[in-house]
Design a protein around this motif. Sequence first.
Motif, PDB file in Angstrom:
ATOM      1  N   ALA A  10       3.749   6.950   1.460  1.00  0.00           N
ATOM      2  CA  ALA A  10       3.647   7.605   2.760  1.00  0.00           C
ATOM      3  C   ALA A  10       4.387   8.939   2.756  1.00  0.00           C
ATOM      4  CB  ALA A  10       4.200   6.696   3.857  1.00  0.00           C
ATOM      5  N   LYS A  11       5.257   9.130   1.763  1.00  0.00           N
ATOM      6  CA  LYS A  11       6.077  10.353   1.721  1.00  0.00           C
ATOM      7  C   LYS A  11       5.853  11.181   0.466  1.00  0.00           C
ATOM      8  CE  LYS A  11       9.758   7.969   4.253  1.00  0.00           C
ATOM      9  NZ  LYS A  11      10.948   7.137   4.024  1.00  0.00           N
ATOM     10  N   GLY A  61       9.941   1.007   7.319  1.00  0.00           N
ATOM     11  CA  GLY A  61       9.801   2.130   6.400  1.00  0.00           C
ATOM     12  C   GLY A  61      10.815   2.144   5.263  1.00  0.00           C
ATOM     13  N   THR A  71       6.957  -2.724   7.060  1.00  0.00           N
ATOM     14  CA  THR A  71       6.027  -2.111   8.024  1.00  0.00           C
ATOM     15  C   THR A  71       6.584  -2.171   9.444  1.00  0.00           C
ATOM     16  OG1 THR A  71       4.899  -4.224   8.313  1.00  0.00           O
ATOM     17  CG2 THR A  71       4.011  -2.720   6.637  1.00  0.00           C
ATOM     18  N   SER A  89       0.815  -1.215   0.000  1.00  0.00           N
ATOM     19  CA  SER A  89       0.000   0.000   0.000  1.00  0.00           C
ATOM     20  C   SER A  89       0.852   1.271   0.000  1.00  0.00           C
ATOM     21  CB  SER A  89      -0.936   0.001   1.214  1.00  0.00           C
ATOM     22  OG  SER A  89      -0.168  -0.096   2.395  1.00  0.00           O
ATOM     23  N   ARG A  90       2.150   1.154   0.280  1.00  0.00           N
ATOM     24  CA  ARG A  90       3.031   2.319   0.170  1.00  0.00           C
ATOM     25  C   ARG A  90       3.690   2.368  -1.207  1.00  0.00           C
ATOM     26  NH1 ARG A  90       5.906   2.891   6.075  1.00  0.00           N
ATOM     27  NH2 ARG A  90       7.099   4.528   5.010  1.00  0.00           N
ATOM     28  N   GLU A 100      -1.771  -1.949  -5.280  1.00  0.00           N
ATOM     29  CA  GLU A 100      -1.195  -1.078  -4.263  1.00  0.00           C
ATOM     30  C   GLU A 100      -2.096  -1.046  -3.026  1.00  0.00           C
ATOM     31  OE1 GLU A 100       0.997   1.605  -7.709  1.00  0.00           O
ATOM     32  OE2 GLU A 100      -1.077   1.984  -7.205  1.00  0.00           O
ATOM     33  N   LYS A 147      12.294   0.731   1.540  1.00  0.00           N
ATOM     34  CA  LYS A 147      11.921   0.062   0.290  1.00  0.00           C
ATOM     35  C   LYS A 147      12.820  -1.156   0.078  1.00  0.00           C
ATOM     36  CE  LYS A 147       8.559   2.466  -1.503  1.00  0.00           C
ATOM     37  NZ  LYS A 147       7.318   1.908  -2.084  1.00  0.00           N
ATOM     38  N   THR A 159       7.467  -2.249   0.875  1.00  0.00           N
ATOM     39  CA  THR A 159       7.935  -1.348   1.932  1.00  0.00           C
ATOM     40  C   THR A 159       7.765  -2.057   3.268  1.00  0.00           C
ATOM     41  OG1 THR A 159       7.067   0.471   0.596  1.00  0.00           O
ATOM     42  CG2 THR A 159       7.772   1.015   2.836  1.00  0.00           C
ATOM     43  N   ASP A 177       7.566   6.147  -2.278  1.00  0.00           N
ATOM     44  CA  ASP A 177       6.888   5.733  -1.038  1.00  0.00           C
ATOM     45  C   ASP A 177       5.653   6.602  -0.853  1.00  0.00           C
ATOM     46  OD1 ASP A 177       6.016   5.163   1.502  1.00  0.00           O
ATOM     47  OD2 ASP A 177       7.991   5.344   2.446  1.00  0.00           O
TER      48      ASP A 177
END
Lengths: 407, 107
Positions: free
Chosen positions: A84-85, A314, A301, A75-76, A97, A316, A299, A82
């Motif tokens: 999340a970023k 966090g 977790t 999902s990232r 994803e 890759k 990624t 990423d």
Amino acid sequence: MNPTGLSPAAGVAPVIPHLAIDPFSYEFFDDPYPAHQEMREAGPVIHLDAWNVYGVARYAEVYAVLNDPQTFCSSRGVGLSDFAKEKPWRPPSLILEADPPAHTRTRAVLSKVLSPAVMKRLRDGFMVAAEAKIDELVGRGSFDAIPDLAEAYPLSVFPDALGLKPEGREHLIPYASLVFNAFGPPNELRQQAIERSAPHQAYVTEQCQRDNLTPGGFGSCIHAFSDSGEITPAEAPLLVRSLLSAGLDTTVYGIGAAVYCLARFPDQWARLRADPSLARNAFEEAVRFESPVQTFFRTTTRDVELGGVTIPEGEKVLMFLGSANRDPRRWEQPDSYDITRKVSGHVGFGSGIHMCVGQLVARLEGEAVLTALARKVGSVTMSGEPKRRYNNTLRGLESLPVTFTPA
Amino acid sequence: MTTITFIHPDNRSESVEAEDGASVMLAALTHGIDGIVAECGGNAVCATCHVYVDDAWTGKLDPVSDDEDALLDGTAAERRPNSRLSCQIKVQPALAGLVVRIPDRQS
């Protein structure tokens, strides 16, 4: 042997080797195999300084990452970016994803739309289309196997099976190429693909709407699941988009890989000619041997131990599917194309919950083409230099001049 | 470990020691049993790990789920009342001695 004769200091954690290899460079794409070997030999987990990512290139670790979706999430993003970023370049895929439980629901819908029972209904039509295509090509004798076969055949069956209207289909292959380039790092390939993406994105967004899809096709079947509540009406177009992204270019590369293999290895071609029932396995082995989809990212977790080392949360992790499919720890004579090989377990379609949901369509197309080849073609020879097509994720050819003689 | 016996279409039989908790499909792949193709690797989408479960055992298995039922309609060889997907049968001590027959084709 330790040349100093001393034991390694107790309590010192194993070090993750740092490598300077850039797996998204033209040099790498031209010949990835020495680099694959170097990465496999360096250790079970490596760090690629060019893009500041961890990597796994051996079969065992690639398989482990693919089969632990809670630790190695999708999902990232399954590219370098990423989520999340960074903002994704398009709305994220609801299946590729996504993690469970969200993934479980959408995956179930697509599994039903692309089921073995559906393949049985499509089978005869796909076979007839393959025979017609091969008849035409045998008549021509010499041609380019990439545009004239590897692209032409899927284009003759897949968009109709999906239920697309005739106009605008020229956007399909460029759109898929964009998607697979976009999984890569911000290099020239990715930047150029995204800069040129607007018309392809507009076409695809439009075609995913319910009213634009022919009744009875895959797309229309996906929308029908919003009537029964398994998915929402807003989710349906994005799931149709998944088929448009993942269903065409990949089979083009897969069929191209199979023809390239059969042209290079006449002994295997002779075996296929002698027993056309090997067609399905010959296609599967081509997917292992060439691995049209070379890489995907996950990624972490949480902090996770893998292969005796720890990868922090966090980060890759780049999985080298093509390298895993040729890891001598898993495969005997991995660098030989053997159409009778027991090829189950290869990761060319991935593994675990995200394993290619359209794999049955791909195999049906591959089997249809190779069956028709085996029955109608006497010899397959290269009549010019093959030319590579560069993509951050996909491995295949731009051009493959060949000559077919009649059986 | 639980013993599972596979009977091939030519009546040749092979017994394997399978790990509890694994699927019968995975046990077959691990031991190189021909005729269990398992294209999808246990995702329950391909129906190429089809087996006929010996009648003595059919009642001891978990019932067929809706998804498995739909997949069994797509098997290459004829579907019979004792047809199952081996990826959906979990190896456990209660199945000790399980006998399954492998159909003549999977695709």
